[in-house]
Design an enzyme around this catalytic site. Structure first.
Site, PDB file in Angstrom:
ATOM      1  N   SER A 169     -58.448 -23.329 -25.308  1.00 25.08           N
ATOM      2  CA  SER A 169     -58.098 -23.705 -23.941  1.00 25.08           C
ATOM      3  C   SER A 169     -56.684 -23.311 -23.576  1.00 25.08           C
ATOM      4  O   SER A 169     -55.767 -23.419 -24.387  1.00 25.08           O
ATOM      5  CB  SER A 169     -58.198 -25.226 -23.762  1.00 25.08           C
ATOM      6  N   GLY A 170     -56.511 -22.920 -22.333  1.00 26.24           N
ATOM      7  CA  GLY A 170     -55.178 -22.613 -21.837  1.00 26.24           C
ATOM      8  C   GLY A 170     -54.680 -21.244 -22.241  1.00 26.24           C
ATOM      9  O   GLY A 170     -53.649 -20.784 -21.755  1.00 26.24           O
ATOM     10  N   HIS A 177     -56.131 -29.164 -18.112  1.00 22.51           N
ATOM     11  CA  HIS A 177     -56.727 -30.147 -19.030  1.00 22.51           C
ATOM     12  C   HIS A 177     -56.022 -30.172 -20.380  1.00 22.51           C
ATOM     13  O   HIS A 177     -56.238 -31.085 -21.179  1.00 22.51           O
ATOM     14  CB  HIS A 177     -58.236 -29.922 -19.185  1.00 22.51           C
TER      15      HIS A 177
END
Length: 306
Positions: free
Chosen positions: A253-254, A103
């Site tokens: 995120s990530g 995402h």
């Protein structure tokens, strides 16, 4: 308590200007959370639109500032979608490849980022004068997203990014190890370290310019599903306890979930948290790296040990 469906994907959108093949001038003042953009919400089921107005705590809650160089595998990843750019975390796995969440590199309507920049070796990602920083571009052709990625169910939330120029390893830029093929551990009960550049206050839209981190116990999936449901947390996920209000959040995120095992070993990739708030006690949910070893080898030059 069950919190199935109540989540916010941890990620940010920003606007940046690419000024050269491997030179980037970023207007950090224009960074804002991904959940303020319509394309973020258009990817979520209708019954979750109620969370559009939720105001959870979006940061590594109650974390502490890392020492410069403490996490040499941590990067800031800027993905350009044309109309805006997303800021996420990621990890160095080889001198050519970054590991991150799907995402982070997939925008509205499922479009893959047209390119972007990875900032390696940064303590303060906003300080381009840091001698340790390497700002390296990547192209759309260098982005590999899992073919089974589903933004509505958050399945297969994994991607790799090939750097346009190989990174130079030094004291502040180092690859992280991934679990060997013979490593069948779930890592439940071990202390996990989450790091990233997420928000530092509910009262401010600003993300942390410096690397922050927290250390929490890794949960079994059975423990995790006392909060979530098996519809969201499956074998391909790993969860981190959020007791005491210490949790990764929007902007992380990530990024990596690591354990100490003869050095740092990455076991998870930050995927999503609860819309009830990062300090709500709901565990953060991560992509379980050991579930995707074959895919990672096929979409990078990383070679897993036996």
């Amino acid at each position: 308590m069950k919190i199935a469906g109540a989540f916010v994907v941890a990620g940010l959108l920003a606007v940046c200007a690419l000024t050269g093949a491997d030179q980037v001038d970023i207007d950090w003042s224009r960074v804002k959370p991904i959940d303020e953009f319509d394309h973020y919400w258009s990817r979520l089921p209708q019954e979750w639109q109620v969370y559009r107005t939720a105001q959870p705590n979006r940061r590594i809650v109650n974390g502490v500032e890392a020492l410069p160089g403490q996490f040499p595998y941590q990067i800031a990843l800027i993905s350009d979608f044309g109309t805006g750019s997303g800021l996420c975390g990621g990890t160095v796995i080889t001198n050519n490849y970054i590991l991150t969440a799907a995402h982070c590199v997939v925008g509205g309507n499922g479009n893959v980022a047209i390119g972007g920049t990875a900032i390696l070796g940064a303590h303060d990602r906003t300080d381009a004068s840091e001698p340790s920083q390497q700002r390296i571009s990547f192209t759309q052709a260098g982005v590999s997203v899992h073919s089974g990625y589903d933004s509505s169910t958050i399945r297969n939330d994994i991607a790799t990014v090939r750097l346009s120029t190989p990174a130079v390893f030094n004291a502040r830029v180092q690859p992280i190890r991934l679990p060997a093929r013979s490593d069948s551990r779930t890592f439940a009960g071990l202390e996990g370290t989450a790091s990233g550049f997420g928000r530092t206050s509910d009262a401010s839209p600003n993300t942390s310019p410096v690397v922050m981190f927290t250390r929490n116990p890794i949960l079994s999936n059975a423990q995790c599903n006392s909060f979530w449901s098996t519809a969201l947390v499956q074998d391909q996920n790993v969860c981190l306890d959020a007791s005491g209000g210490r949790s990764p959040c929007n902007g992380d995120s990530g990024g990596p979930l690591a354990v100490q095992d003869g050095g740092s070993l990455e076991v998870g990739i930050a995927s999503f948290v609860s819309a009830a708030g990062c300090a709500s006690g709901a565990p953060s949910v991560w992509v379980r790296i050991s579930h995707f070893r074959d895919w990672i080898e096929q979409h990078s030059d990383y070679v897993f040990g036996a």
